[in-house]
Design a protein around this motif. Structure first.
Motif, PDB file in Angstrom:
ATOM      1  N   MET A  54     -52.147 -76.418   3.313  1.00  0.00           N
ATOM      2  CA  MET A  54     -51.109 -75.471   2.990  1.00  0.00           C
ATOM      3  C   MET A  54     -49.780 -75.979   3.551  1.00  0.00           C
ATOM      4  N   GLU A  55     -48.747 -75.924   2.745  1.00  0.00           N
ATOM      5  CA  GLU A  55     -47.433 -76.392   3.145  1.00  0.00           C
ATOM      6  C   GLU A  55     -46.771 -75.405   4.094  1.00  0.00           C
ATOM      7  N   ALA A  56     -46.037 -75.925   5.084  1.00  0.00           N
ATOM      8  CA  ALA A  56     -45.349 -75.081   6.057  1.00  0.00           C
ATOM      9  C   ALA A  56     -44.283 -74.248   5.359  1.00  0.00           C
ATOM     10  N   LYS A  57     -44.129 -73.028   5.805  1.00  0.00           N
ATOM     11  CA  LYS A  57     -43.155 -72.107   5.225  1.00  0.00           C
ATOM     12  C   LYS A  57     -41.769 -72.349   5.805  1.00  0.00           C
ATOM     13  N   ARG A  58     -40.766 -72.094   4.981  1.00  0.00           N
ATOM     14  CA  ARG A  58     -39.359 -72.199   5.380  1.00  0.00           C
ATOM     15  C   ARG A  58     -38.722 -70.839   5.123  1.00  0.00           C
ATOM     16  N   ILE A  59     -38.325 -70.152   6.194  1.00  0.00           N
ATOM     17  CA  ILE A  59     -37.780 -68.810   6.107  1.00  0.00           C
ATOM     18  C   ILE A  59     -36.326 -68.824   6.574  1.00  0.00           C
ATOM     19  N   ILE A  60     -35.451 -68.229   5.774  1.00  0.00           N
ATOM     20  CA  ILE A  60     -34.033 -68.115   6.111  1.00  0.00           C
ATOM     21  C   ILE A  60     -33.797 -66.719   6.674  1.00  0.00           C
ATOM     22  N   VAL A  61     -33.016 -66.626   7.746  1.00  0.00           N
ATOM     23  CA  VAL A  61     -32.684 -65.334   8.337  1.00  0.00           C
ATOM     24  C   VAL A  61     -31.169 -65.230   8.441  1.00  0.00           C
ATOM     25  N   GLY A  62     -30.611 -64.172   7.860  1.00  0.00           N
ATOM     26  CA  GLY A  62     -29.191 -63.889   8.011  1.00  0.00           C
ATOM     27  C   GLY A  62     -28.965 -63.233   9.359  1.00  0.00           C
ATOM     28  N   ASP A 119     -39.058 -70.055   1.225  1.00  0.00           N
ATOM     29  CA  ASP A 119     -40.202 -69.190   0.952  1.00  0.00           C
ATOM     30  C   ASP A 119     -39.871 -67.726   1.174  1.00  0.00           C
ATOM     31  N   GLY A 120     -38.740 -67.459   1.809  1.00  0.00           N
ATOM     32  CA  GLY A 120     -38.348 -66.072   2.036  1.00  0.00           C
ATOM     33  C   GLY A 120     -36.976 -65.988   2.678  1.00  0.00           C
ATOM     34  N   LEU A 121     -36.360 -64.830   2.521  1.00  0.00           N
ATOM     35  CA  LEU A 121     -35.063 -64.525   3.109  1.00  0.00           C
ATOM     36  C   LEU A 121     -35.220 -63.209   3.850  1.00  0.00           C
ATOM     37  N   VAL A 122     -34.839 -63.181   5.125  1.00  0.00           N
ATOM     38  CA  VAL A 122     -34.995 -61.989   5.949  1.00  0.00           C
ATOM     39  C   VAL A 122     -33.619 -61.526   6.402  1.00  0.00           C
ATOM     40  N   LEU A 123     -33.358 -60.236   6.205  1.00  0.00           N
ATOM     41  CA  LEU A 123     -32.073 -59.630   6.562  1.00  0.00           C
ATOM     42  C   LEU A 123     -32.310 -58.374   7.381  1.00  0.00           C
TER      43      LEU A 123
END
Length: 138
Positions: A1-9, A95-99
């Motif tokens: 499984m590929e590592a996740k990349r999550i962006i956080v504002g 893989d996702g954006l968290v705000l």
């Protein structure tokens, strides 16, 4: 499984810190959390200046006291431009954006800010909106 990349504002609010905490807690071993603060200004040639330094301090302040998850790498980023479009662009391949949501309401109805609305409408990845103060478990 590929590592996740999550962006956080990340901004200088409790909501921004809550979003960062959530992302680190929910990113699995080997994943990357990119804590991004938006400068709001565009500098020539992407030069760093006092405004960028202040935004990096915002990210550092948010990271203070948050324990990194086991095997989770946290990177810092400062973006130029309008926050909504800048975060959507950075999250394009993520893989996702968290705000964080500040918790404003009017007549019992939650009011979402313009950055959250823009990201919900335009992001091509899942968007998670974290409240500033998570509800207490009953």
């Amino acid at each position: 499984m590929e590592a996740k990349r999550i962006i956080v504002g990340v901004d200088n609010s409790a909501a921004g810190k809550a979003a960062l905490e959530w992302a680190i807690r929910h990113t699995q071993d080997g994943g990357v959390v990119i804590a991004a603060s938006v400068c709001g200004l565009t500098t020539p040639n992407g030069r760093s200046d006092v405004f960028h330094s202040a935004r990096l301090r915002t990210v550092d302040d948010a990271l203070e006291g948050i324990g990194a998850g086991a095997g989770v790498r946290v990177e810092r980023s400062v973006l130029d431009g309008d926050p909504g479009p800048a975060l959507v662009e950075l999250a394009g391949e993520a893989d996702g954006l968290v705000l964080g949501r500040h918790g404003y309401s009017r007549a019992g109805v939650t009011i979402l800010g313009s950055v959250i609305r823009h990201c919900l409408e335009h992001a091509t990845c899942p968007v998670v909106v974290v409240p500033a103060r998570p509800a207490q478990a009953a």
